[in-house]
Scaffold this motif. Structure first.
Motif, mmCIF file in Angstrom:
data_model
loop_
_atom_site.group_PDB
_atom_site.id
_atom_site.type_symbol
_atom_site.label_atom_id
_atom_site.label_comp_id
_atom_site.label_asym_id
_atom_site.label_seq_id
_atom_site.Cartn_x
_atom_site.Cartn_y
_atom_site.Cartn_z
ATOM 1 N N ARG A 195 0.817 -1.224 0.000
ATOM 2 C CA ARG A 195 0.000 0.000 0.000
ATOM 3 C C ARG A 195 0.853 1.278 0.000
ATOM 4 O O ARG A 195 0.306 2.369 0.151
ATOM 5 C CB ARG A 195 -0.927 -0.010 1.211
ATOM 6 C CG ARG A 195 -1.913 -1.179 1.200
ATOM 7 C CD ARG A 195 -2.780 -1.199 2.444
ATOM 8 N NE ARG A 195 -3.691 -2.344 2.439
ATOM 9 C CZ ARG A 195 -4.536 -2.623 3.417
ATOM 10 N NH1 ARG A 195 -4.593 -1.841 4.496
ATOM 11 N NH2 ARG A 195 -5.331 -3.675 3.342
ATOM 12 N N LEU A 196 2.173 1.118 -0.119
ATOM 13 C CA LEU A 196 3.089 2.261 -0.150
ATOM 14 C C LEU A 196 2.910 3.157 1.073
ATOM 15 O O LEU A 196 2.726 4.381 0.976
ATOM 16 C CB LEU A 196 2.877 3.069 -1.444
ATOM 17 C CG LEU A 196 3.199 2.331 -2.761
ATOM 18 C CD1 LEU A 196 2.889 3.228 -3.942
ATOM 19 C CD2 LEU A 196 4.654 1.883 -2.789
ATOM 20 N N ARG A 197 2.981 2.508 2.249
ATOM 21 C CA ARG A 197 2.890 3.235 3.512
ATOM 22 C C ARG A 197 4.180 3.016 4.289
ATOM 23 O O ARG A 197 4.262 2.139 5.162
ATOM 24 C CB ARG A 197 1.689 2.762 4.327
ATOM 25 C CG ARG A 197 0.347 3.089 3.694
ATOM 26 C CD ARG A 197 -0.787 2.607 4.558
ATOM 27 N NE ARG A 197 -2.087 2.974 3.997
ATOM 28 C CZ ARG A 197 -3.258 2.599 4.525
ATOM 29 N NH1 ARG A 197 -3.275 1.856 5.618
ATOM 30 N NH2 ARG A 197 -4.390 2.977 3.964
ATOM 31 N N PRO A 198 5.222 3.791 3.997
ATOM 32 C CA PRO A 198 6.527 3.565 4.637
ATOM 33 C C PRO A 198 6.499 3.735 6.145
ATOM 34 O O PRO A 198 7.225 3.046 6.871
ATOM 35 C CB PRO A 198 7.438 4.601 3.975
ATOM 36 C CG PRO A 198 6.519 5.636 3.416
ATOM 37 C CD PRO A 198 5.264 4.913 3.042
ATOM 38 N N GLY A 199 5.659 4.660 6.645
ATOM 39 C CA GLY A 199 5.577 4.858 8.089
ATOM 40 C C GLY A 199 5.093 3.620 8.813
ATOM 41 O O GLY A 199 5.685 3.202 9.827
ATOM 42 N N ASP A 200 4.025 3.004 8.299
ATOM 43 C CA ASP A 200 3.506 1.771 8.909
ATOM 44 C C ASP A 200 4.547 0.654 8.839
ATOM 45 O O ASP A 200 4.690 -0.138 9.779
ATOM 46 C CB ASP A 200 2.228 1.330 8.201
ATOM 47 C CG ASP A 200 1.088 2.316 8.424
ATOM 48 O OD1 ASP A 200 1.210 3.176 9.317
ATOM 49 O OD2 ASP A 200 0.072 2.220 7.695
#
Length: 276
Positions: free
Chosen positions: A244-249
């Motif tokens: 999902r391209l969520r680097p923070g998660d």
């Protein structure tokens, strides 16, 4: 002149298809039994309130290592709880515990046998070299035909991947026992089993514990990778963040993996020191 290509891949696929069709009853039974164990341990750990399990782990760290590890472990687990990753952490811990137990149960007898038999030692060592140089992702391939997508396949791949260090260190520890002590046991008329359980295994215990420590670390790394084949836990959080391209998660889940790895590593090292 063109050399014919060796159909190695076709042979492997044929072999896997034959095994899955001939032993499907066995694999289904193993799958149901393993899934029951995973669900039971997972439900048991999640039944405890977060603060209660955190306190139990902190007390265990205090008893085995001291206040420094207890405070650090409690702070790390509190951070995981705060990030909302407590349940994935429990799922990862469940897979690591079960895979490590199975790997150690298999590895210790094999390591002892290899230490006592020179012929078996010469067979086992090249096999271990092969297993330890094989890329981790390759172990996921045969797991899927046997057990399908899910946590059981992750356990299967993790056991195979993490077993070599426990075998190698068990063999090494027993073979490094001083010859003088073995001769002294022989002079007192000790049987082979008495030498093994009263001389060789107690003296090799620190080395065996080092192998178990490496097995736990490899199991944790493989459980994270096994999210690619449907394993639950922190690995699935990392895999979902990548998709999902969520680097923070993804970084949050990665930090939780690091905290869990450091905690397990320090705990097993503390047990190893007490066994010396």
């Amino acid at each position: 002149m063109e050399i014919p290509r060796l159909p190695l891949g076709s042979w492997i696929e044929t072999g896997l298809n034959w095994l899955t069709s001939e032993y499907s009853v066995v694999t289904r039974g193993i799958s149901r039994f393993t899934q029951t164990g995973i669900n039971s341990l997972n439900d048991g750990l999640m039944w405890l309130p977060e603060w209660a399990l955190l306190a139990i782990i902190a007390l265990l760290c205090w008893k085995l290592s001291g206040p420094r590890l207890a405070i650090g472990g409690a702070a790390g687990l509190a951070l995981i709880w705060n990030l909302g990753l407590w349940n994935p952490m429990i799922e990862t811990l469940t897979l690591v515990v079960i895979a490590t137990l199975v790997a150690v149960i298999i590895a210790l007898p094999v390591g002892i046998a290899a230490a006592l038999s020179e012929r078996l030692y010469r067979v086992i060592m090249p096999a271990l070299d092969f297993m330890q140089t094989m890329p981790a992702f390759v172990y996921l391939i045969p797991a899927i035909p046997f057990f399908g997508i899910g946590s059981v396949s992750a356990i299967f791949a993790t056991v195979i991947f993490s077993m070599p260090p426990a075998i190698r260190f068990t063999t090494l520890g027993i073979r490094q026992v001083p010859v003088e002590l073995i001769e002294a046991a022989d002079s007192y008329g000790a049987t082979r089993s008495q030498k093994l359980f009263k001389v060789q295994l107690p003296l090799s215990l620190p080395t065996v514990m080092a192998g178990i420590n490496q097995t736990i670390m490899l199991a944790l790394s493989m459980v994270v990778i096994a999210a690619m084949i449907g394993a639950d836990g922190l690995g699935s959080e990392v895999w979902r963040a990548i998709q999902r391209l969520r680097p923070g998660d993804g970084f949050e889940a990665g930090i939780a993996v690091v905290i869990l790895a450091m905690l397990l590593d320090r705990l097993t090292q503390s047990v190893r020191k007490t066994s010396k």
